[in-house]
Design an enzyme around this catalytic site. Structure first.
Site, PDB file in Angstrom:
ATOM      1  N   GLU A 123       0.842  -1.219   0.020  1.00  0.00           N
ATOM      2  CA  GLU A 123       0.111  -0.158  -0.033  1.00  0.00           C
ATOM      3  C   GLU A 123       0.949   1.179  -0.203  1.00  0.00           C
ATOM      4  OE1 GLU A 123      -2.645   0.451   3.205  1.00  0.00           O
ATOM      5  OE2 GLU A 123      -3.826   1.953   2.220  1.00  0.00           O
TER       6      GLU A 123
ATOM      7  N   CYS B  93      -6.558   0.724   2.749  1.00  0.00           N
ATOM      8  CA  CYS B  93      -7.575   1.782   2.844  1.00  0.00           C
ATOM      9  C   CYS B  93      -7.468   2.727   1.555  1.00  0.00           C
ATOM     10  CB  CYS B  93      -7.383   2.498   4.009  1.00  0.00           C
ATOM     11  SG  CYS B  93      -8.052   1.651   5.345  1.00  0.00           S
TER      12      CYS B  93
ATOM     13  N   ASN C  40     -11.693  -3.477  -0.099  1.00  0.00           N
ATOM     14  CA  ASN C  40     -10.771  -3.782   1.025  1.00  0.00           C
ATOM     15  C   ASN C  40     -11.148  -4.497   2.491  1.00  0.00           C
ATOM     16  OD1 ASN C  40      -8.164  -3.681   2.312  1.00  0.00           O
ATOM     17  ND2 ASN C  40      -8.685  -1.732   3.165  1.00  0.00           N
ATOM     18  N   GLU C  41     -11.452  -3.435   3.137  1.00  0.00           N
ATOM     19  CA  GLU C  41     -11.633  -4.034   4.774  1.00  0.00           C
ATOM     20  C   GLU C  41     -13.047  -3.707   5.214  1.00  0.00           C
ATOM     21  OE1 GLU C  41      -8.403  -3.466   7.830  1.00  0.00           O
ATOM     22  OE2 GLU C  41      -9.597  -1.851   7.617  1.00  0.00           O
TER      23      GLU C  41
END
Ligand code: AHR
Length: 655
Positions: free
Chosen positions: A47, A241, A372-373
């Site tokens: 990331e 993120c 993603n999350e």
């Protein structure tokens, strides 16, 4: 309460590491190999956080090269020695590139050299004996001044000077090469107008000549080498993120990262403002490291590409903005186009874009992440839409789905229940927790449903102090807790198909998050104990699980020895991984059941005297694996695991 003296003495001896505890027996059932291990089991999470891409892996050394930051001269300063008279202005009329329209106009009265300096990303790192390619787009405005460009060391010494001249009144690219006379991690450059007149200046760039594979405009080779040495099975990109954005308008959009770098529109990096206690106002995404480069990197280091796409949800820690379900089509189309970009023929619309960037052959993508999350019903609704379309058109692609930020809370359980019902392929679990969590969860997957979705332990990292604490260190205690946990992943690699530590990189002078797998400064990459743990698992992956039974452990001792074993069919070796995460040595008896003879072997140990031990740029190998020859006389042998250690044995066998 009165305690017998002998008891107190024993406790003190144990605390001092003096009294040996009874041996644990580690039995490996070599005759009964289990499930095959995914060749892509151990991989990389990347990331652009902590100056991971801009200011890191992407080797550009000039910050704000296109004057596109909201404060267009951020990173730049006016250089106006005493007698110099001139003016700097930032303009956007008749730009060199409409996607990045701003540029600087330098006007000088010719009394003395006048211009701009650039500070780089917390300095510019250069090495003596290597060359650095300077380039800029320049347009003449008035007169015939020349540009002198100087590379200064941190102490103000001039390390080299180059000149650009003969400008025309249309934008053109000019280049020159620096040969610094010294090595310095904290240089800066000056771009000075000499003579009366004016020029327009844009896309000012400085790249090491030596990049990874010596690609012009490429990646930092020391950082990529550290990734290659991990033997990664996959590379997940671009996050994290950053995929989500704090609002949807700032989400990561892969299509904006293709083509000539000058065409790629700058975007603020969410880690610029995410943590007010670690602000990074100069953190932006140039996308010089874009999706093509990510795929190319995967190919270079032998990792399967695992792109993660926004699923119509902004970060739920921020706005949580949702794309309405009836407007999701462009997001899903992005996924379909990405599959074509990666795998389609060079004659297809998106395959042609890949071919135009120099890669006519497909990248052979097999994995794709949806979100993603994310968590909640909102995610399930969006994942369902993506999955319906992608599975219909591309059943060959395995989808990775999200289960929130914590691998045990209500959001996680909700996601698992729903995704199991949807027959999801692979669920991405995240664990940032204290070392004890990792020790306690070494058996987490023993009871997982063998017929449900597979697991991707996509973000794990033991936190020495607390999640999000700036005091977290990459110490041996955390690394050993992770090693213990990874033995559990390996023993269950029929269910856990992939794993990666997160985050990956952090610049020592520009980080937002700690701990991280690798730390960098402007010239060097530091491998942490945690890196060595993941590397030892990946370098000793094997092809089949071997059942391991640990016996003769009292409840108190259970935390002392963790083990997993695999068979490597290529070399004919049994590989045994053993973790002792305590400050006392641990006596073991290893029994390779079903083996008649042992041949050559090696023992690799990662260990230090102190669980707080960390690697630093001054002592980079304080905690590093040491390999020795290892030849036990028989398949059943005694082995003392040193205190605070992770041991990998490789033993050639005949049955
Ligand atoms: O790894 C840092 C962050 O942790 C990632 O961006 C996110 O997925 C997780 O919350």
């Amino acid at each position: 309460m009165n305690m017998p003296r002998s008891f107190i003495a024993a406790v003190l001896l144990i605390a001092a590491g003096g009294l040996p505890l009874p041996a644990a027996t580690v039995t490996v059932d070599v005759a009964r190999p289990g499930a095959p291990i995914n060749p892509a089991m151990w991989g990389i999470f990347f990331e652009d956080i902590n100056f991971g891409a801009d200011g890191g892996l992407y080797a550009e050394l000039i910050k704000n090269r296109g004057f596109e930051f909201p404060e267009p001269l951020m990173g730049w300063a006016t250089l106006s020695p005493s007698k110099a008279k001139g003016k700097i202005s930032v303009r956007d009329d008749a730009p060199f590139n409409a996607n990045n329209p701003h540029y600087a106009r330098l006007q000088s009265e010719g009394t003395a050299p006048f211009g701009l300096s650039n500070e780089g990303f917390r300095g510019i790192g250069v090495r003596q004996g290597e060359s650095y390619v300077f380039s800029a787009r320049v347009r003449s405005v008035a007169g015939t001044p020349k540009l002198t460009v100087r590379l200064y060391g941190g102490d103000g010494t001039v390390l080299d000077t180059v000149e650009l001249k003969d400008f025309t009144n249309s934008w053109e690219r000019y280049t020159a090469t620096f040969q610094p006379k010294d090595t310095d991690p904290k240089c800066w450059i000056a771009v000075l107008l000499e003579g009366k007149g004016a020029v327009d200046l844009d896309f000012v760039s400085l790249f090491p000549g030596k990049t990874w594979k010596n690609r012009a405009g490429g990646l930092r080779s020391d950082m990529v080498q550290a990734l290659a040495d991990l033997h990664p099975g996959f590379l997940r990109f671009p996050g994290g993120c950053i995929v989500e954005g704090s609002v949807l308008a700032r989400r990561y959009q892969w299509k904006n990262t293709l083509g000539a770098v000058e065409d790629r529109k700058l975007l603020i990096n969410r880690w610029n403002y995410e943590f007010l206690h670690r602000p990074a106002p100069d953190y932006f995404q140039s996308f010089g490291l874009g999706f093509f480069e990510y795929f190319q990197l995967c190919e270079d280091i032998g990792a399967q590409p695992l792109p993660i796409l926004n699923c119509g949800m902004a970060c739920q820690f921020n706005s949580g903005e949702l794309c309405p379900l009836d407007q999701l089509e462009p997001y899903i189309q992005d996924a379909l186009d990405l599959i074509e970009f990666a795998n389609g023929p060079a004659t297809s619309t998106w395959g042609a874009k890949r071919a135009a960037m120099g890669h006519p052959e497909p990248f052979n993508m097999k994995l794709l992440g949806v979100g993603n999350e994310q968590w909640g019903q909102e995610y399930i609704d969006r994942y369902t839409r993506f999955a319906q379309v992608i599975k219909d058109k591309h059943p060959e692609i395995a989808l990775v789905s999200a289960a929130g930020p914590d691998s045990g809370d209500a959001r996680f359980k909700f996601a698992w229940e729903k995704l199991r019902g949807l027959h999801a392929d692979i669920i991405d679990e995240h664990s940032y927790a204290l070392p004890d969590w990792f020790l306690d969860n070494a058996h987490r997957y023993d009871g997982y449903d063998r017929n449900g979705p597979k697991v991707f332990m996509g973000e794990y990292a033991a936190q020495s102090v607390a999640v999000l604490s700036t005091k977290n260190r990459n110490n041996l205690s955390c690394a050993l807790a992770e090693a213990a946990f990874l033995t559990g992943l390996e023993r269950n690699s029929d269910v856990v198909r992939m794993a990666s530590y997160a985050p990956l990189f952090a610049h020592v002078d520009a980080w937002q998050w700690t701990p991280n797998l690798l730390w960098t400064d402007n010239l060097r990459t530091l491998r942490t104990p945690n890196y060595h743990v993941q590397a030892l698992f990946a370098q000793n992956r094997g092809d089949r699980i071997l059942p391991v039974v640990l016996s003769q452990l009292s409840a108190a001792e259970e935390k002392r020895v963790y083990a997993s074993s695999v068979f490597d069919a290529t070399t004919g070796e049994v590989i045994l991984k053993l973790v002792n995460a305590t400050p006392q040595s641990a006596a073991t008896t290893v029994d390779l059941a079903g083996v008649q003879h042992l041949s050559r072997g090696t023992m690799t140990v990662l260990q230090a005297d102190n669980l707080d031990a960390v690697n630093t740029f001054d002592a980079p190998d304080r905690v590093a694996p040491r390999e020795t020859a290892f030849s036990p006389a028989a398949p059943k042998f005694d082995l003392t695991l040193p205190a605070n250690s992770f041991t990998v044995l490789r033993m050639g066998i005949s049955k």
